[in-house]
Design an enzyme around this catalytic site. Structure first.
Site, PDB file in Angstrom:
ATOM      1  N   ASP A 142      32.561  53.582  13.834  1.00  0.00           N
ATOM      2  CA  ASP A 142      33.792  54.423  13.829  1.00  0.00           C
ATOM      3  C   ASP A 142      34.812  53.538  14.398  1.00  0.00           C
ATOM      4  OD1 ASP A 142      32.461  56.587  12.842  1.00  0.00           O
ATOM      5  OD2 ASP A 142      31.922  57.343  14.600  1.00  0.00           O
ATOM      6  N   ARG A 222      38.847  64.916   5.499  1.00  0.00           N
ATOM      7  CA  ARG A 222      38.629  65.333   7.044  1.00  0.00           C
ATOM      8  C   ARG A 222      39.754  65.002   7.703  1.00  0.00           C
ATOM      9  NH1 ARG A 222      32.549  62.824   8.139  1.00  0.00           N
ATOM     10  NH2 ARG A 222      31.332  63.726   6.460  1.00  0.00           N
TER      11      ARG A 222
END
Length: 330
Positions: A142, A222
């Site tokens: 991430d 998302r």
């Protein structure tokens, strides 16, 4: 010079927006009605708005030592230090993995030079942290991961792209977070709230996040995808050329989709993704150009946003966000 703008805060005014917007695009017509008047164009805040302004506020390293990091070793030393630090990132910090971030820190790029590449930032129980004016690209996992009851985090005026997993994941009971004025681009799974369907015991009653004045540009899904949280406030963001969907509410979450601008977005909202149960969405004052209709579900079950706020009409959001989001705009 930073100028504080009252957009979302405990002392702000009530909701304001445009009167009636009718948008005709490739997916037909959509009408939304919101009363009141427009407000002036936004300017960068000097302190967080929305949820990060609550729970005692988010001040980061204010009042601590100001230092400059030009390499990964220096960066690690300062961000894991026990004291308060304002950490100026000058140049490229190349990380080999997820760099843990301690509490009471402000991490801010110098001009447009501050970059995090190769790895990402990991908030694991971190509290009171500000991340501003940095470019994130090429993370092996991430770009930013906020988990394990991290609280009072402000992610503001960054540029995030091309991570291996998520650009910004918020999960595992984290709370009181504001994501503002960021540019998200060149990515698939962009911003997650709540990591799995089986984590209700840790997440329900937490994961309170405000998304305001962000630019989701050519990303796929998302923006955010939400589980359990109620309410998440998605307000005054600009969505352009989104591949799959804008914002998804699942697993009984409650999301207020409020005065955003959608351009070429097939599904601005979704109430079910993957194997997750449906969530709930309330909407108001959104502006649609060449986009599908906004889908809502059980709007009365979406909790009221627990702070007073004012903002701009959805029709003006594109100009505001494209002028102000990303690095070098403070």
């Amino acid at each position: 010079m930073n100028m504080k703008r009252t957009f979302i805060g405990l002392a702000a005014a009530s909701v304001v927006a445009a009167g009636v917007t009718v948008v005709v695009g490739s997916y037909g017509s959509y009408e939304t009605k919101v009363s009141a008047r427009p407000v002036a164009a936004a300017a960068p805040e000097s302190s967080p708005v929305g949820y990060a302004s609550m729970n005692g506020g988010t001040t980061g390293g204010t009042g601590g030592t100001t230092v400059t990091a030009t390499n990964a070793s220096q960066f690690n030393q300062y961000v894991t230090g026990t004291g308060r630090y304002v950490i100026q990132v000058n140049g490229n910090i190349s990380l080999s993995g997820m760099q843990k971030i301690g509490s009471n820190k402000t991490i801010i790029g110098v001009g447009t030079s501050g970059r995090i590449t190769g790895g990402g930032l990991n908030f694991d129980g971190s509290r009171n942290v500000i991340v501003r004016n940095l470019s994130f690209t090429g993370a092996g996992d991430d770009a930013i991961n906020i988990q394990d009851s991290s609280a009072n985090i402000w992610i503001d005026h960054n540029d995030l792209s091309n991570a291996n997993d998520g650009l910004l994941d918020i999960k595992r009971g984290s709370d009181f977070i504001t994501v503002s004025w960021n540019r998200f681009h060149d990515h698939d799974k962009t911003a997650l709230i709540g990591h799995s369907d089986g984590n209700a015991s840790q997440d329900r009653g937490h994961l309170r996040v405000t998304y305001v004045h962000n630019w989701f540009q050519g990303t796929n899904q998302r923006h955010p995808r939400v589980r359990f949280a109620n309410p998440v406030h998605v307000v005054n963001n600009y969505y352009s050329n989104i591949g799959s969907y804008g914002t998804a509410s699942t697993m009984g979450a409650g999301v207020f989709v409020d005065r955003n601008y959608y351009e070429n977005v097939r599904r601005p909202t979704s109430i079910q993704e993957g194997d997750s149960d449906e969530g709930n969405i309330r909407e108001s004052g959104n502006h649609l150009v060449g986009s599908g209709a906004i889908v809502t579900r059980n709007p009365g079950s979406v909790a009221a946003v627990p702070y007073s706020y004012s903002g701009e009409p959805g029709t003006s959001v594109k100009g505001t966000v494209t002028a102000g989001a990303g690095v070098g705009k403070l």
